[in-house]
Design a protein around this motif. Structure first.
Motif, mmCIF file in Angstrom:
data_model
loop_
_atom_site.group_PDB
_atom_site.id
_atom_site.type_symbol
_atom_site.label_atom_id
_atom_site.label_comp_id
_atom_site.label_asym_id
_atom_site.label_seq_id
_atom_site.Cartn_x
_atom_site.Cartn_y
_atom_site.Cartn_z
ATOM 1 N N ASP A 284 -17.413 0.121 4.279
ATOM 2 C CA ASP A 284 -16.070 0.196 5.244
ATOM 3 C C ASP A 284 -15.331 1.403 4.972
ATOM 4 O OD1 ASP A 284 -14.662 -0.701 7.577
ATOM 5 O OD2 ASP A 284 -13.114 -1.659 6.190
ATOM 6 N N LYS A 285 -15.914 2.564 4.930
ATOM 7 C CA LYS A 285 -15.541 3.718 4.573
ATOM 8 C C LYS A 285 -14.474 4.113 5.667
ATOM 9 C CE LYS A 285 -16.084 8.687 3.218
ATOM 10 N NZ LYS A 285 -17.302 9.759 2.797
ATOM 11 N N SER A 286 -15.146 4.181 6.857
ATOM 12 C CA SER A 286 -14.267 4.615 7.793
ATOM 13 C C SER A 286 -12.872 3.849 8.242
ATOM 14 C CB SER A 286 -14.812 4.430 9.335
ATOM 15 O OG SER A 286 -15.603 3.162 9.530
ATOM 16 N N GLY A 287 -13.169 2.474 7.995
ATOM 17 C CA GLY A 287 -11.801 1.496 7.962
ATOM 18 C C GLY A 287 -10.880 2.050 6.842
ATOM 19 N N ARG A 288 -11.289 2.108 5.646
ATOM 20 C CA ARG A 288 -10.394 2.539 4.725
ATOM 21 C C ARG A 288 -9.821 3.923 5.073
ATOM 22 N NH1 ARG A 288 -12.663 4.002 0.638
ATOM 23 N NH2 ARG A 288 -14.829 3.635 1.012
ATOM 24 N N ASP B 130 0.776 -1.347 -0.015
ATOM 25 C CA ASP B 130 -0.191 0.073 -0.158
ATOM 26 C C ASP B 130 0.715 1.430 -0.098
ATOM 27 O OD1 ASP B 130 -2.354 -1.655 -0.094
ATOM 28 O OD2 ASP B 130 -2.607 -1.237 2.104
ATOM 29 N N SER B 131 2.019 1.146 0.472
ATOM 30 C CA SER B 131 2.710 2.223 0.658
ATOM 31 C C SER B 131 3.474 2.715 -0.683
ATOM 32 C CB SER B 131 4.287 2.184 1.504
ATOM 33 O OG SER B 131 3.668 2.090 2.900
ATOM 34 N N PHE B 132 3.538 1.719 -1.686
ATOM 35 C CA PHE B 132 4.177 1.989 -2.881
ATOM 36 C C PHE B 132 3.071 1.828 -4.058
ATOM 37 C CE2 PHE B 132 7.840 0.921 -0.502
ATOM 38 C CZ PHE B 132 8.911 1.751 -0.846
ATOM 39 N N ARG B 133 1.893 1.604 -3.646
ATOM 40 C CA ARG B 133 0.940 1.354 -4.767
ATOM 41 C C ARG B 133 0.746 2.339 -5.707
ATOM 42 N NH1 ARG B 133 -4.445 1.856 -3.658
ATOM 43 N NH2 ARG B 133 -4.243 1.863 -1.493
ATOM 44 N N ARG B 134 0.724 3.648 -5.230
ATOM 45 C CA ARG B 134 0.265 4.734 -6.119
ATOM 46 C C ARG B 134 1.582 5.607 -6.331
ATOM 47 N NH1 ARG B 134 -3.999 5.492 -8.623
ATOM 48 N NH2 ARG B 134 -4.031 7.379 -8.203
ATOM 49 N N PRO C 130 -2.311 10.223 -4.290
ATOM 50 C CA PRO C 130 -3.586 9.764 -3.350
ATOM 51 C C PRO C 130 -3.689 8.264 -3.544
ATOM 52 C CG PRO C 130 -4.041 11.797 -4.579
ATOM 53 C CD PRO C 130 -2.750 11.258 -5.116
ATOM 54 N N LEU C 131 -4.015 7.770 -2.091
ATOM 55 C CA LEU C 131 -4.198 6.307 -2.254
ATOM 56 C C LEU C 131 -5.505 5.862 -2.963
ATOM 57 C CD1 LEU C 131 -2.844 5.545 1.302
ATOM 58 C CD2 LEU C 131 -1.478 5.168 -0.857
ATOM 59 N N THR C 132 -6.581 6.909 -2.810
ATOM 60 C CA THR C 132 -7.722 6.443 -3.292
ATOM 61 C C THR C 132 -7.985 7.569 -4.322
ATOM 62 O OG1 THR C 132 -8.909 7.576 -1.330
ATOM 63 C CG2 THR C 132 -8.517 5.395 -1.210
#
Length: 467
Positions: free
Chosen positions: A335-339, A67-71, A378-380
């Motif tokens: 699960d917006k809060s979790g994301r 996740d740290s390198f994904r974007r 941005p991750l999302t």
């Protein structure tokens, strides 16, 4: 002769120890609540690797790195972005950064050795003006790099601004390889990037739990109990499934058989039952005998599993939806809060762990301590419908601002479409040509009222000449 227990095994205040059940000793369930030094976890490299090879242990580490390198990231200067991106690609920087991030979490620390094209040896500090590039980046484990000297209280400015008093100044490096040629040399801290799993305070670093002074702690130091408990629960559940439906048979005269040592007769009886079940799918019983199946109850077991799963997910800073694949419950359907919580953890990791290393590599490539701003993507990203709505609202706002003269059309065009992608951030431009600025200044100095203040056309309150 009694069984001797060491001091750290005695956890009961009344000093009562059962050598059979383990109550009062290290197997006492209550020992889990003992927060004394005897409960300190020692995660040696062999145990760390074993934990990484487990399902949960590996998933926690790999998800952090992925996740740290994904974007990816970009640089604020497009001109320098192209140069930096090519230089990073040539020395495989991203792959080396991923490896260091992964194994630092597993073992406590991991190192990147920077072989620079600057005509200097490994043990010399870096002179930015002499660096022509990065030849290669070598990964080195915690067993291959040992701190030799530490930065004194009064020391000249180092090339890497992230280093401070008490950090290693030089390292002894002995790389391990399958062949007999294991190079050994001393490396200056300017030529080494250190990644820590759990960063420790300067004094605690000398007593790292992995047995290698100067390194950080493995993340399994914090997660060990949760991972072990989760494995025990799932193992117990698997045992319950195998014993969920147990056959029970009443054999006439069983106690007499056992008392008179007629075990052969009992074994033959069981063999006959098994043969009947195998051949005709039936169990033969004699007069006075019976056979039935009884199921055990598992009431409350799902709740226990969920609670322990939530404990592990919380300790690992993971969302239940992604970590265990559970469907969001309650009022949440996505699960917006979790994301959001998970993204905040990744943003913090990127800024605290990756940013200093990436910016230092950029300093070496550009030969300058001042590098363009590093921006993590941005991750999302919004979907097409949301993105269209954002652009429509922004366009309406831009139209109003242009009509009011707050911004110009050029500023809107450059701000929205002049960067890497569409942006809602507005940057004001200095659109006045230098020649016009100089002409305006000259007119102000030579025209009527030159040298007079803002109130030149008016009068002062006391009737004197305005200043």
């Amino acid at each position: 002769m009694g069984i001797a227990f060491t001091a750290d095994q005695i956890v009961r205040l009344d000093e009562i120890i059962s050598t059979i059940s383990g109550i009062g000793g290290e197997r006492d369930k209550g020992a889990a609540t003992n927060l004394g030094l005897s409960g300190t976890k020692v995660i040696i490299p062999e145990l760390a690797l074993a934990l990484y090879r487990t399902h949960y242990g590996g998933k926690i580490v790999d998800s952090y790195v992925r996740d740290s390198f994904r974007r990816g990231w970009r640089w604020s200067s497009q001109r320098k972005h192209t140069k930096l991106t090519k230089a990073f690609k040539d020395c495989h920087a991203e792959a080396r950064l991923k490896a260091a991030d992964t194994w630092s979490q597993v073992y406590g620390s991991h190192y990147l050795l920077l072989e620079l094209d600057d005509d200097s040896s490994w043990d010399q500090p870096v002179d930015f003006t002499a660096v022509r590039g990065i030849k290669r980046i070598i990964t080195a484990g915690v067993t291959e790099v040992t701190p030799e000297q530490y930065i004194p209280f009064e020391h000249a400015l180092l090339a890497n601004p992230a280093l401070q008093y008490g950090d290693p100044l030089t390292y002894t490096v002995q790389l391990q390889s399958p062949n007999d040629l294991n190079p050994m040399f001393v490396a200056h801290t300017d030529r080494v990037l250190r990644f820590d799993g759990i960063a420790l305070e300067r004094q605690d670093r000398m007593q790292s739990s992995n047995g290698y002074p100067g390194s950080g702690d493995s993340i399994y130091v914090r997660l060990y109990d949760d991972i072990v408990r989760q494995g025990l629960v799932e193992g117990a559940m698997a045992t319950l499934i195998s014993e969920f439906n147990i056959g029970m048979m009443v054999i006439k005269g069983l106690r007499g058989m056992l008392a008179s040592d007629q075990t052969d007769e009992m074994v033959n009886r069981l063999i006959a039952m098994n043969m009947g079940k195998s051949i005709a799918n039936m169990i033969p019983v004699d007069e006075g005998e019976s056979f039935e199946r009884r199921s055990i109850t598992v009431a409350g077991l799902p709740d226990i599993y969920d609670r322990l799963a939530q404990s592990l997910a919380s300790a690992a800073e993971q969302s239940m939806t992604e970590f265990f694949g559970q469907t969001p419950g309650g009022l949440s359907t996505d699960d917006k809060s979790g994301r959001i919580s998970r993204d905040n953890v990744i943003y913090a990791r990127q800024n605290d762990k990756l940013r200093p290393a990436i910016e230092y590599l950029a300093m070496l490539i550009t030969k300058n301590r001042s590098v363009p701003e590093l921006i993590f993507n941005p991750l999302t990203t919004p979907d097409e419908v949301d993105a269209a709505g954002i652009r429509k609202t922004q366009a309406e706002t831009d139209k109003i601002n242009v009509e009011l003269g707050i911004v110009s059309k050029k500023e809107v065009r450059e701000s929205r479409f002049g960067g890497w992608s569409y942006s809602t951030e507005t940057t004001l431009l200095d659109e006045t040509p230098d020649a016009e600025v100089e002409l305006a200044d000259a007119d102000a100095l030579s025209g009527p009222g030159a040298g007079k203040g803002a109130d030149a056309e008016g009068s002062s309150e006391d009737g004197g000449t305005p200043v």
